[in-house]
Design a protein around this motif. Structure first.
Motif, PDB file in Angstrom:
ATOM      1  N   ALA A 182      38.780  29.608  44.872  1.00  0.00           N
ATOM      2  CA  ALA A 182      37.235  30.449  46.035  1.00  0.00           C
ATOM      3  C   ALA A 182      37.421  31.781  46.203  1.00  0.00           C
ATOM      4  O   ALA A 182      36.327  32.341  45.803  1.00  0.00           O
ATOM      5  N   GLY A 183      38.346  32.143  46.882  1.00  0.00           N
ATOM      6  CA  GLY A 183      38.630  33.238  46.930  1.00  0.00           C
ATOM      7  C   GLY A 183      38.474  34.408  45.807  1.00  0.00           C
ATOM      8  O   GLY A 183      38.117  35.350  45.575  1.00  0.00           O
ATOM      9  N   LYS A 187      36.966  33.831  43.371  1.00  0.00           N
ATOM     10  CA  LYS A 187      35.606  34.182  42.062  1.00  0.00           C
ATOM     11  C   LYS A 187      34.960  35.673  43.227  1.00  0.00           C
ATOM     12  O   LYS A 187      34.355  35.461  42.786  1.00  0.00           O
ATOM     13  N   ARG A 188      35.508  36.001  44.697  1.00  0.00           N
ATOM     14  CA  ARG A 188      34.699  36.533  45.737  1.00  0.00           C
ATOM     15  C   ARG A 188      35.419  37.886  45.359  1.00  0.00           C
ATOM     16  O   ARG A 188      35.458  39.254  46.257  1.00  0.00           O
ATOM     17  N   ASN A 189      36.400  38.069  44.397  1.00  0.00           N
ATOM     18  CA  ASN A 189      37.416  39.081  44.496  1.00  0.00           C
ATOM     19  C   ASN A 189      38.142  39.490  45.470  1.00  0.00           C
ATOM     20  O   ASN A 189      38.518  40.561  46.727  1.00  0.00           O
ATOM     21  N   GLU A 190      38.668  38.279  46.511  1.00  0.00           N
ATOM     22  CA  GLU A 190      39.581  38.269  47.378  1.00  0.00           C
ATOM     23  C   GLU A 190      40.959  37.372  46.913  1.00  0.00           C
ATOM     24  O   GLU A 190      40.680  36.352  47.022  1.00  0.00           O
ATOM     25  N   LYS A 214      42.253  36.010  54.250  1.00  0.00           N
ATOM     26  CA  LYS A 214      42.133  37.242  53.318  1.00  0.00           C
ATOM     27  C   LYS A 214      43.434  37.410  53.983  1.00  0.00           C
ATOM     28  O   LYS A 214      43.236  37.907  54.950  1.00  0.00           O
ATOM     29  N   LYS A 272      38.228  37.931  35.494  1.00  0.00           N
ATOM     30  CA  LYS A 272      37.191  37.088  35.785  1.00  0.00           C
ATOM     31  C   LYS A 272      37.343  36.340  34.355  1.00  0.00           C
ATOM     32  O   LYS A 272      36.951  37.015  33.046  1.00  0.00           O
ATOM     33  N   ASP A 292      32.235  31.190  34.231  1.00  0.00           N
ATOM     34  CA  ASP A 292      32.091  31.033  35.970  1.00  0.00           C
ATOM     35  C   ASP A 292      32.647  30.767  36.695  1.00  0.00           C
ATOM     36  O   ASP A 292      32.648  30.420  38.418  1.00  0.00           O
ATOM     37  N   THR A 350      38.558  32.143  38.248  1.00  0.00           N
ATOM     38  CA  THR A 350      39.074  34.055  38.241  1.00  0.00           C
ATOM     39  C   THR A 350      40.551  33.818  38.765  1.00  0.00           C
ATOM     40  O   THR A 350      40.880  33.554  39.688  1.00  0.00           O
TER      41      THR A 350
END
Ligand code: ZN
Length: 135
Positions: free
Chosen positions: A20-21, A23-26, A58, A122, A125, A128
């Motif tokens: 999930a992180g 996907k947020r680029n974290e 993070k 990525k 959808d 990532t």
């Protein structure tokens, strides 16, 4: 755009916050809330203090190559165009080590101690992947 040809990681509940992180680029890593030790891959119990309490945080995304292996054989057809390529073990500044790939670094230039930072690829959808680049 062609369909992604490499194996895609299965996202189990235990690792879901990590992806999930991503996907947020974290880059987020499980951290013991009793003693502050980061742990990766995620576990139910802290290897430092045996607490079962944890949260996901993070992290900097910076670290260095702790070890690596150069892949010369094609074990999966999705990687055929990339051999030889490096599989690296990155030690994050926060301590944990993550197995990943380096992007933009030819396999013969990878060195132990090379400073790296996280980048994100990525795949779909849903998925990532954190990877690493020279910094
Ligand atoms: Zn702990």
């Amino acid at each position: 755009m062609s369909e992604y040809q490499k194996p895609i990681p299965a996202i189990t509940p235990a690792i879901a916050p990590f992806f999930a992180g991503a996907k947020r680029n974290e880059l987020v890593i499980q951290k013991c809330t009793a003693c502050g030790t980061y742990r990766f891959p995620p576990r139910d119990v802290c290897s430092n203090c045996l607490s079962s309490r944890s949260q996901w945080e993070k992290v900097s995304g910076e670290g260095e190559v702790f070890s690596y292996n150069i892949m010369h054989q094609v074990y999966h057809p999705g990687f055929a165009a990339e051999v030889p390529y490096a599989v690296v073990l990155v030690e994050l500044k926060e301590g944990p080590r993550i197995t990943s790939n380096l992007v933009g670094v030819p396999a013969n230039e990878v060195r132990i101690g090379m400073p790296v930072k996280v980048v994100f690829e990525k795949l779909s959808d849903e998925v990532t992947l954190p990877k690493f680049a020279r910094r």
